[in-house]
Structure formats: C-alpha cells, structure tokens
Design an enzyme around this catalytic site. Structure first.
Site, PDB file in Angstrom:
ATOM      1  N   SER A 176       0.781  -1.053  -0.004  1.00 14.78           N
ATOM      2  CA  SER A 176       0.062   0.120   0.116  1.00 14.78           C
ATOM      3  C   SER A 176       0.946   1.305  -0.002  1.00 14.78           C
ATOM      4  CB  SER A 176      -0.766  -0.178   1.349  1.00 14.78           C
ATOM      5  OG  SER A 176      -1.205   1.154   1.425  1.00 14.78           O
ATOM      6  N   HIS A 188      -1.167  -1.301  -4.304  1.00 18.35           N
ATOM      7  CA  HIS A 188      -2.430  -1.211  -3.561  1.00 18.35           C
ATOM      8  C   HIS A 188      -2.619   0.388  -3.089  1.00 18.35           C
ATOM      9  CE1 HIS A 188      -5.977  -2.057  -1.138  1.00 18.35           C
ATOM     10  NE2 HIS A 188      -5.446  -1.140   0.090  1.00 18.35           N
ATOM     11  N   ASP A 210      -4.588   3.653  -1.567  1.00 17.11           N
ATOM     12  CA  ASP A 210      -5.692   3.910  -0.603  1.00 17.11           C
ATOM     13  C   ASP A 210      -6.341   5.247  -0.852  1.00 17.11           C
ATOM     14  OD1 ASP A 210      -3.935   1.628   1.781  1.00 17.11           O
ATOM     15  OD2 ASP A 210      -6.112   1.453   1.225  1.00 17.11           O
ATOM     16  N   MET A 248     -11.377  -6.276   5.201  1.00 12.86           N
ATOM     17  CA  MET A 248     -10.660  -5.284   6.314  1.00 12.86           C
ATOM     18  C   MET A 248     -10.213  -5.901   7.653  1.00 12.86           C
ATOM     19  SD  MET A 248     -10.048  -2.565   4.386  1.00 12.86           S
ATOM     20  CE  MET A 248      -9.295  -1.537   5.554  1.00 12.86           C
ATOM     21  N   PHE A 294      -6.384   4.576   8.109  1.00 15.89           N
ATOM     22  CA  PHE A 294      -4.944   4.927   8.406  1.00 15.89           C
ATOM     23  C   PHE A 294      -3.977   3.636   8.288  1.00 15.89           C
ATOM     24  CE2 PHE A 294      -5.888   9.144  10.127  1.00 15.89           C
ATOM     25  CZ  PHE A 294      -7.240   8.799  10.603  1.00 15.89           C
ATOM     26  N   GLY A 295      -2.822   4.038   7.993  1.00 15.64           N
ATOM     27  CA  GLY A 295      -1.778   3.018   7.817  1.00 15.64           C
ATOM     28  C   GLY A 295      -1.376   2.574   9.092  1.00 15.64           C
ATOM     29  N   GLY A 296      -0.492   1.517   9.286  1.00 14.35           N
ATOM     30  CA  GLY A 296       0.183   1.409  10.646  1.00 14.35           C
ATOM     31  C   GLY A 296      -0.623   0.988  11.851  1.00 14.35           C
ATOM     32  N   ASP A 326      -6.569  -6.855   4.188  1.00 13.75           N
ATOM     33  CA  ASP A 326      -5.865  -5.532   4.103  1.00 13.75           C
ATOM     34  C   ASP A 326      -5.836  -4.793   5.413  1.00 13.75           C
ATOM     35  OD1 ASP A 326      -7.015  -2.313   2.378  1.00 13.75           O
ATOM     36  OD2 ASP A 326      -5.217  -2.607   3.465  1.00 13.75           O
ATOM     37  N   GLY A 327      -4.508  -4.588   6.057  1.00 15.00           N
ATOM     38  CA  GLY A 327      -4.506  -3.733   7.328  1.00 15.00           C
ATOM     39  C   GLY A 327      -3.737  -4.546   8.140  1.00 15.00           C
TER      40      GLY A 327
HETATM   41  C1  DX5 Z   1      -6.436   1.251   5.539  1.00 16.37           C
HETATM   42  C2  DX5 Z   1      -5.765   0.938   4.158  1.00 16.37           C
HETATM   43  C3  DX5 Z   1      -4.994  -0.003   4.267  1.00 16.37           C
HETATM   44  C4  DX5 Z   1      -3.545   0.363   5.021  1.00 16.37           C
HETATM   45  C5  DX5 Z   1      -2.579  -0.712   5.239  1.00 16.37           C
HETATM   46  O1  DX5 Z   1      -7.650   2.091   5.657  1.00 16.37           O
HETATM   47  O2  DX5 Z   1      -7.053   0.631   3.513  1.00 16.37           O
HETATM   48  O3  DX5 Z   1      -4.654  -0.505   3.144  1.00 16.37           O
HETATM   49  O4  DX5 Z   1      -3.105   1.521   4.358  1.00 16.37           O
HETATM   50  O5  DX5 Z   1      -1.565  -0.363   5.873  1.00 16.37           O
HETATM   51  P1  DX5 Z   1      -1.062  -1.069   6.930  1.00 16.37           P
HETATM   52  O6  DX5 Z   1      -0.472  -2.517   6.328  1.00 16.37           O
HETATM   53  O7  DX5 Z   1       0.228  -0.436   7.399  1.00 16.37           O
HETATM   54  O8  DX5 Z   1      -2.055  -1.489   7.851  1.00 16.37           O
HETATM   55 ZN    ZN Z   2      -6.551  -0.493   1.566  1.00 15.28          ZN
END
Ligand code: DX5
Ligand code: ZN
Length: 225
Positions: free
Chosen positions: A8, A33, A35, A137, A143-145, A175-176
């Site tokens: 992502s 990916h 986002d 999900m 958010f990431g992380g 994802d996530g």
């Molecule tokens: C969250 C996104 C994910 C996220 C994944 O809303 O849909 O794609 O960016 O990032 P990580 O792998 O850091 O959880």
């Molecule tokens: Zn995503």
C-alpha cells in the site's frame, strides 16, 4: 491461485514515490494497492486520480484502487481513466452496490467489494457472482500502521469455504495490519492478495521488506495445499 503481495503506497515516501514503487516491483510485489480516502467515509484525505496517473507511469504492476469514499459512483470512472486495473468499493458506502460493481466491470476494470471489520461476510452474498475479488478489512479503515484485528481471519476462512465450495472465480484480499509475523496465517486462512503498507515502507527498505513478505506468503501457501 499463487498469493500476491500488494504494497500500500499510503505508507510510502511520497517524495520518492516512483522509486518506492519500482523497488517493490523489482522485489516481487504482485499489485500496487492505492488507498483513496475522501475525509468523509473515513477521517483522512489521501490520494486522487492525479497520483494514480503518476504511479501508472512508474510501474507495469496492476494498480489496485481501494475507494474509501462516501460516493463511489462519482469516482470509479476518474480512477479507471487514471490507470486503475482493479477498483474496490465498500459495501457500507455503495447505495446501489450491484449497479456500481457492474459499472466498474463495464469500464474494463476488475470489480471488488470491501467489508469493514464489523460487517459480516453474508452482507455481500448477493454480489459474489459479479465480483472479481472481496477485500476483507483487518483494521478499521482510515490509516496505515494500525494493529491487525484477528477476528478478520474467521471472515477470510468463511469466504474461502464459500468460494471454493461453489468454485467461484473470486479472489480474497486482506488489508490492514499485516506484518511478516502474521502474513503466513492470513494466507493459510485463505487470502490470495495481501496488502501491506507499514510493513513494506515503514522500515526504509521497501525492496528488502517486500522480498521477506513474498517469501513468507509462499511458505503460507505451501501449508495451505
Ligand atoms: C487502511 C487501508 C490499508 C492500510 C494498510 O484504511 O485500507 O490499505 O493502508 O496499511 P498497513 O499495512 O500499514 O496497515
Ligand atoms: Zn486499503
């Protein structure tokens, strides 16, 4: 189906985005990916079609656009035109989901439907025959992380059983919160495409992290057979 890693770019260094994308492509990533967040469906604003157009020029990998937007019908055409190969929309955001998914396919893109952690897999029962993939999900979007939600594994297993039982041509994407510690578990549970943002781009070596995750993906797939 050989499992694929989908880095992502939300967690990438946007000052070096093309370089980061080329690094994960060279290291064996299968998809990119993307986002997309509108600040309404989720409390964050991220990437528009202009960034997808730039990433399109940087890689030959399929671009997997995850629309976390209030009005997906408004955005499927601009993202397809910018170069998206697959577009996923949230069941929680699509007022006329069947029509939206058919419209994505009508534009020549692969159509995906996304399930938030609180949404049961039966919510997409009626559209399984008209999607190319289901995105599960494993964090609350925005958010990431974030930390992985283990409850998503049960949802992946239930979908895997249903898809295999009826021999549906539908991939499962997760994802996530994916890391090198849990990536084998999600593949063993039945995931085909695995998104990872922070685990790929968070440590300053996107290529090395990608190679490690791809190795672990393959190990998980071997256990699944
Ligand atoms: C969250 C996104 C994910 C996220 C994944 O809303 O849909 O794609 O960016 O990032 P990580 O792998 O850091 O959880
Ligand atoms: Zn995503």
């Amino acid at each position: 189906m050989k499992p694929l890693l989908a880095p992502s770019i939300l967690s990438a260094d946007f000052g070096r985005l093309a370089e980061e994308v080329r690094a994960v492509e060279a290291a064996g990533a299968g998809l990119v990916h993307v986002d997309v967040m509108d600040g309404r469906f989720v409390p964050n604003i991220t990437i528009g079609p202009v960034v997808v157009r730039a990433v399109r020029r940087a890689t030959g990998l399929p671009l997997d656009c995850h629309l976390m937007v209030e009005d997906p019908d408004r955005w499927i055409e601009p993202f397809r035109a910018a170069g998206a190969d697959s577009i996923s929309v949230h069941v929680e955001a699509a007022r006329h989901l069947d029509r939206t998914l058919r419209a994505i396919r009508g534009l020549g893109a692969k159509a995906g439907v996304v399930l938030n952690p609180a949404t049961p897999h039966v919510a997409i029962e009626e559209v399984l025959p008209i999607v190319d993939f289901v995105l599960v999900m494993s964090v609350n979007p925005g958010f990431g992380g974030q930390a992985f939600l283990p409850s998503s594994l049960r949802k992946v297993r239930l979908l895997r059983e249903r898809i295999d039982r009826e021999r549906l041509p539908v991939a499962i994407e997760i994802d996530g919160g994916i890391t090198h510690e849990n990536v084998e578990d999600v593949v063993r549970a039945g995931a085909d495409w695995v998104v990872a943002g922070h685990a790929v781009f968070g440590g300053g070596d996107a290529g090395g992290s990608t190679r490690l995750l791809v190795e672990r993906l393959s190990a998980g797939a071997r256990d699944r057979c």
